[in-house]
Enzyme design. Structure first.
Site, PDB file in Angstrom:
ATOM      1  N   ARG A   1     -12.959   0.293  -7.146  1.00 32.45           N
ATOM      2  CA  ARG A   1     -13.616   1.489  -6.319  1.00 32.45           C
ATOM      3  C   ARG A   1     -13.154   2.566  -7.136  1.00 32.45           C
ATOM      4  O   ARG A   1     -12.075   2.895  -7.557  1.00 32.45           O
ATOM      5  CB  ARG A   1     -12.841   1.255  -5.069  1.00 32.45           C
ATOM      6  CG  ARG A   1     -13.495   2.081  -4.101  1.00 32.45           C
ATOM      7  CD  ARG A   1     -13.181   1.546  -2.605  1.00 32.45           C
ATOM      8  NE  ARG A   1     -13.902   0.476  -2.182  1.00 32.45           N
ATOM      9  CZ  ARG A   1     -13.425  -0.520  -1.105  1.00 32.45           C
ATOM     10  NH1 ARG A   1     -12.489  -0.141  -0.507  1.00 32.45           N
ATOM     11  NH2 ARG A   1     -14.234  -1.598  -0.971  1.00 32.45           N
TER      12      ARG A   1
ATOM     13  N   ASP B   1      -8.062  -5.910   5.064  1.00 30.60           N
ATOM     14  CA  ASP B   1      -8.419  -5.136   3.604  1.00 30.60           C
ATOM     15  C   ASP B   1      -9.816  -5.568   3.021  1.00 30.60           C
ATOM     16  O   ASP B   1     -10.070  -6.937   3.013  1.00 30.60           O
ATOM     17  CB  ASP B   1      -7.240  -5.316   2.807  1.00 30.60           C
ATOM     18  CG  ASP B   1      -7.502  -4.512   1.502  1.00 30.60           C
ATOM     19  OD1 ASP B   1      -6.557  -3.593   1.520  1.00 30.60           O
ATOM     20  OD2 ASP B   1      -8.028  -4.815   0.683  1.00 30.60           O
TER      21      ASP B   1
ATOM     22  N   SER C   1     -13.385   0.901   2.269  1.00 25.75           N
ATOM     23  CA  SER C   1     -12.168  -0.006   2.657  1.00 25.75           C
ATOM     24  C   SER C   1     -12.391  -0.363   4.026  1.00 25.75           C
ATOM     25  O   SER C   1     -13.299   0.341   4.919  1.00 25.75           O
ATOM     26  CB  SER C   1     -11.106   0.875   2.658  1.00 25.75           C
ATOM     27  OG  SER C   1     -10.567   1.086   1.334  1.00 25.75           O
TER      28      SER C   1
ATOM     29  N   HIS D   1       1.005  -1.201  -0.073  1.00 25.50           N
ATOM     30  CA  HIS D   1      -0.063   0.183  -0.105  1.00 25.50           C
ATOM     31  C   HIS D   1       0.836   1.098   0.007  1.00 25.50           C
ATOM     32  O   HIS D   1       0.240   2.457  -0.254  1.00 25.50           O
ATOM     33  CB  HIS D   1      -1.076  -0.001   1.223  1.00 25.50           C
ATOM     34  CG  HIS D   1      -2.317  -0.627   0.895  1.00 25.50           C
ATOM     35  ND1 HIS D   1      -2.511  -2.002   0.413  1.00 25.50           N
ATOM     36  CD2 HIS D   1      -3.493  -0.253   1.114  1.00 25.50           C
ATOM     37  CE1 HIS D   1      -3.718  -2.162   0.402  1.00 25.50           C
ATOM     38  NE2 HIS D   1      -4.390  -1.151   0.821  1.00 25.50           N
TER      39      HIS D   1
ATOM     40  N   ARG E   1     -10.497   0.002   6.551  1.00 25.96           N
ATOM     41  CA  ARG E   1      -9.533   0.645   7.225  1.00 25.96           C
ATOM     42  C   ARG E   1     -10.176   0.948   8.734  1.00 25.96           C
ATOM     43  O   ARG E   1     -10.912   1.888   8.774  1.00 25.96           O
ATOM     44  CB  ARG E   1      -8.968   1.925   6.933  1.00 25.96           C
ATOM     45  CG  ARG E   1      -9.841   3.105   6.406  1.00 25.96           C
ATOM     46  CD  ARG E   1      -9.354   4.027   5.576  1.00 25.96           C
ATOM     47  NE  ARG E   1      -8.922   3.363   4.049  1.00 25.96           N
ATOM     48  CZ  ARG E   1      -9.038   4.350   3.207  1.00 25.96           C
ATOM     49  NH1 ARG E   1      -9.063   5.587   3.149  1.00 25.96           N
ATOM     50  NH2 ARG E   1      -8.734   3.616   1.923  1.00 25.96           N
TER      51      ARG E   1
END
Length: 784
Positions: free
Chosen positions: A477, A195, A672, A131, A674
């Site tokens: 996305r 993820d 995501s 990433h 996150r």
């Protein structure tokens, strides 16, 4: 000759019958064969026996046919005898086979694991560096620049994985989901990954779910993973895929049907005769982008295409083992689904989805018309192929065939054209087989084996910020500003075939199925139907060795964290709930419309702070639209009356000891996985996020961090909240599952509204809230 009487004969036959019965029960079991999960973990074995045993119990209890996803999920139950099993209702306690983390989320996950008191991960776990590599000028130079810039983060990940017994895939190895598919995914397995596109492994028949780092820490610490029992959406595929239609078009079509929230709380299970026309990596593409419809995960039944892929990636033993277990790697006859979708692959045409949302699906035949009607910028600035969704050998070989045909007619790309190999193995193989040469010959730029522009790691310089323009990608996305941080960029999603063909036209209205281009000889030509190889005819070239196994002597390893670092910061526990009724809470922001985790915790340049909670909290909700003024990152400070940024305002409230809440719209937190989107509001003093509806992963992440994740019982009550309200939350003293809370919204004009709030907390999650976070509770129990 010995003669036995009838009585004596009966007496001797009965023990023989019992012996025969005993021999039958002692027949070989599937678990008697030991097959390693991967070539890197020789002492961690596939546990098909657990699935077999669990399903024996579950079948006796449920007495009905099971879907494939139910077989795998229930086959991993921690307590199949006593677990309540109701789709969409029960919270299942599961035992995943493994955990995977990408470098941006792994930082916080490992920092949390270090606080848990454990010294070894309880299940096989890997960390993948994909990433933090920014796309700028080309793969080799971009990779080296990333290694230099992110040295302290990579050193931390390398030493932490070594210390705690985890596998470490170095920068340049490839994207986490491709590495998993090539090395770790197996039919019938259960995996969680930090993820949202972890479901990629469903292409190999694995239930693989995206989670936040706190969930990963639980499993690494040997605690069962908790998941709301998924509903099951069945997608029946008939016909045969061919021509310009690709597996990507299946999920583009499904996204249009289900929308970005239609799969929430469900596993999407593909089945039907049409499955046989899809490659293993094609099935992975479909599962990967299932994250865009909010699905818990997606998967396919085991078939010969998976066997071919396992054999090609040198996992012959796993292929043979799965064939023996094939009866549990497909749905039972007569299994029932909560929703059924029918797609005839023979009739499916290519789709292009977007802009600004991945569920705006348009068939290719109608796309040019939509471009003109909506006045989307027709000039195509950049075409990008690759990413975790579409970077297989098959994808690359088909795109290279299109590029070669254009080159044969003397053409170069008219748009910028970038290519992202999904792994070092794919990169090395397409270099050996000539595809990279083809791409570069027509003007393409090969990027590093990493996420790159797909997640906003793109130093784009061809347009100014705010300049309207169009790009098309084979990514998954395309939210506003997702790829290049330019809110005026119209990003469209399609198959690599369509993206590659459009790069030569430089025009969004070009339809490669019917339109022509002019060759260097001045004559028009039309592209042939794309073709490629499912698997490399000469086998895969592994390329450079980028894997670091854990060392034998882990005790001597010191984890590298500089106390002065602005990239890494050891965590401090959050404060537990004080037991008091929250009153006079301020509303930090009332969010209007779509609010993804990108809006809540932006990526791009902020990725470098993923290991430093204080620093990354400076991006809290900077992309969210304030309902009061229609602007982003501009909210009114209720103390000063002045407008400022969201994080600055939150920090001011925190400094004054005032708790606050966020009010949100539908599907809040989509995108995501996150967990920083949950950590940041908690760190800056937030108490609750109250919305019309949540995306699954974000709701869980908020709970894990000790936040109240609440929904309006009546979604229309969102409209009753005013940005300058002060609110009370009543009922926490008797906080219990399925028992609503009450929000008292006190308006500035002296009036108030009492509003019912629903929640999905169970008993264990309520304990997380009371303890201050799930990690607090884990650490406290570890000391007992």
């Amino acid at each position: 000759m010995l003669t036995l009487t009838r009585t004596a004969c009966d007496a001797c036959v009965r023990p023989l019958q019992r012996l025969a019965a005993g021999l039958a029960t002692a027949a070989p079991r599937i678990g008697d064969t030991k097959v390693p999960m991967s070539l890197f973990e020789k002492n961690a074995y596939i546990n098909y026996q657990r699935i077999e045993d669990n399903l024996t119990i579950v079948r006796e209890r449920l007495r009905r046919p099971l879907t494939l996803s139910e077989k795998i999920v229930y086959g991993h139950l921690d307590d199949p005898h006593n677990q309540d099993i109701q789709r969409g209702v029960s919270y299942l306690r599961l035992r995943p086979d493994r955990v995977a983390c990408q470098d941006a989320t792994a930082q916080m996950a490992l920092l949390q694991f270090m606080s848990s008191g454990m010294d070894t991960a309880a299940v096989p776990t890997t960390v993948h560096c994909d990433h933090l590599i920014e796309a700028q000028i080309g793969g080799v130079k971009d990779l080296q620049r990333a290694i230099d810039i992110n040295k302290e983060v990579y050193d931390f990940l390398a030493t932490a994985t070594a210390k705690y017994g985890l596998g470490f895939w170095k920068p340049g190895s490839g994207i986490i989901h491709q590495i998993i598919l090539e090395n770790y995914a197996f039919p019938g397995g259960l995996m969680i990954g930090t993820d949202s596109h972890t479901p990629n492994a469903g292409g190999l028949g694995m239930v693989a779910c995206g989670v936040g780092g706190a969930d990963a820490v639980d499993v690494m610490a040997g605690i069962p993973w908790e998941l709301k029992c998924p509903k099951v959406i069945g997608v029946n595929l008939s016909g045969k895929i061919s021509g310009w239609t690709t597996p990507k078009d299946v999920i583009l079509k499904v996204a249009g049907i289900l929308t970005v929230k239609g799969g929430t709380g469900a596993i999407v299970e593909y089945r039907g005769s049409g499955v046989e026309s899809l490659s293993c990596t094609g099935m992975a593409t479909i599962c990967n982008m299932g994250a865009e419809i909010g699905a818990t995960t997606s998967l396919f039944p085991f078939n010969h295409r998976m066997t071919d892929y396992l054999n090609a990636t040198k996992r012959h033993e796993i292929a043979q083992y799965a064939q023996r277990f094939a009866h549990n790697l497909k749905a039972d006859e007569g299994a029932e689904y909560d929703q059924n979708i029918e797609i005839n692959l023979s009739e499916l045409e290519p789709h292009i989805n977007g802009p600004f949302t991945p569920d705006l699906a348009t068939p290719l035949s109608k796309f040019a018309e939509e471009v003109k009607k909506n006045e989307w910028p027709e000039e195509l600035k950049v075409a990008l192929i690759g990413s975790c969704t579409n970077s297989s050998y098959e994808d690359m070989s088909r795109s290279a065939a299109i590029a070669q045909e254009a080159a044969d007619h003397g053409l170069q790309v008219k748009s910028q054209f970038t290519i992202t190999p999904g792994s070092e193995q794919v990169r090395a193989t397409i270099e050996r087989d000539g595809q990279i040469g083809v791409f570069e010959n027509v003007g393409g730029l090969v990027l590093a084996n990493a996420c790159g522009p797909c997640i906003g790691q793109w130093d784009r310089r061809d347009v100014k910020k705010g300049e309207p323009n169009s790009i098309i990608t084979s990514y998954n996305r395309n939210f506003t500003g997702r790829n290049d941080a330019n809110p005026a960029t119209h990003a469209f999603v399609a198959s690599p075939d369509i993206v590659t063909a459009m790069a030569f036209a430089g025009d969004l209205t070009f339809n490669p199925m019917k339109d022509t281009l002019i060759g260097a000889d001045g004559k028009p030509f039309r592209f042939s139907d794309p073709s490629g190889f499912e698997l490399p005819p000469q086998g895969y070239d592994p390329g450079q060795d980028t894997f670091q196994p854990p060392p034998t002597d882990r005790a001597s390893v010191n984890v590298a964290v500089d106390p002065k670092s602005d990239r890494l910061q050891l965590l401090q526990p959050f404060q537990p709930w004080d037991g008091k009724t929250p009153t006079d809470l301020l509303i930090l922001i009332k969010v209007k419309g779509k609010c993804t985790t990108d809006h809540i915790s932006a990526g791009g340049p902020w990725l470098k702070y993923r290991g430093h909670l204080q620093n990354i909290s400076q991006n809290l909700l900077i992309g969210a639209i304030n309902s009061e003024n229609g602007e982003a990152n501009k909210v009114k400070n209720q103390f000063t009356g002045e407008y400022g940024s969201v994080p600055q305002t939150a920090a001011d409230y925190k400094s004054k000891g005032i708790k606050w809440v966020v009010i949100g719209d539908h599907n809040y937190g989509e995108g995501s996985s996150r967990e920083h989107a949950a950590l940041e509001p908690r760190y800056l003093g937030g108490l609750a996020v109250i919305v019309r509806s949540f995306a699954r992963i974000h709701e869980t992440n908020l709970k894990k961090q000790g936040m109240l994740a609440l929904t309006f019982t009546n979604p229309e009550d969102y409209d009753k909240i005013r940005p300058d309200d002060k609110v009370d939350i009543l009922g926490l003293e008797s906080f219990a599952p399925a028992k609503n809370l009450t929000l008292v919204a006190k308006h500035a004009d002296g009036t108030k509204d009492e509003i019912s709030l629903s929640h999905s907390f169970n008993e264990g999650q309520i304990e997380w809230f009371k303890a201050g976070s799930a990690l607090n509770l884990m650490a406290a129990r570890a000391k007992q």
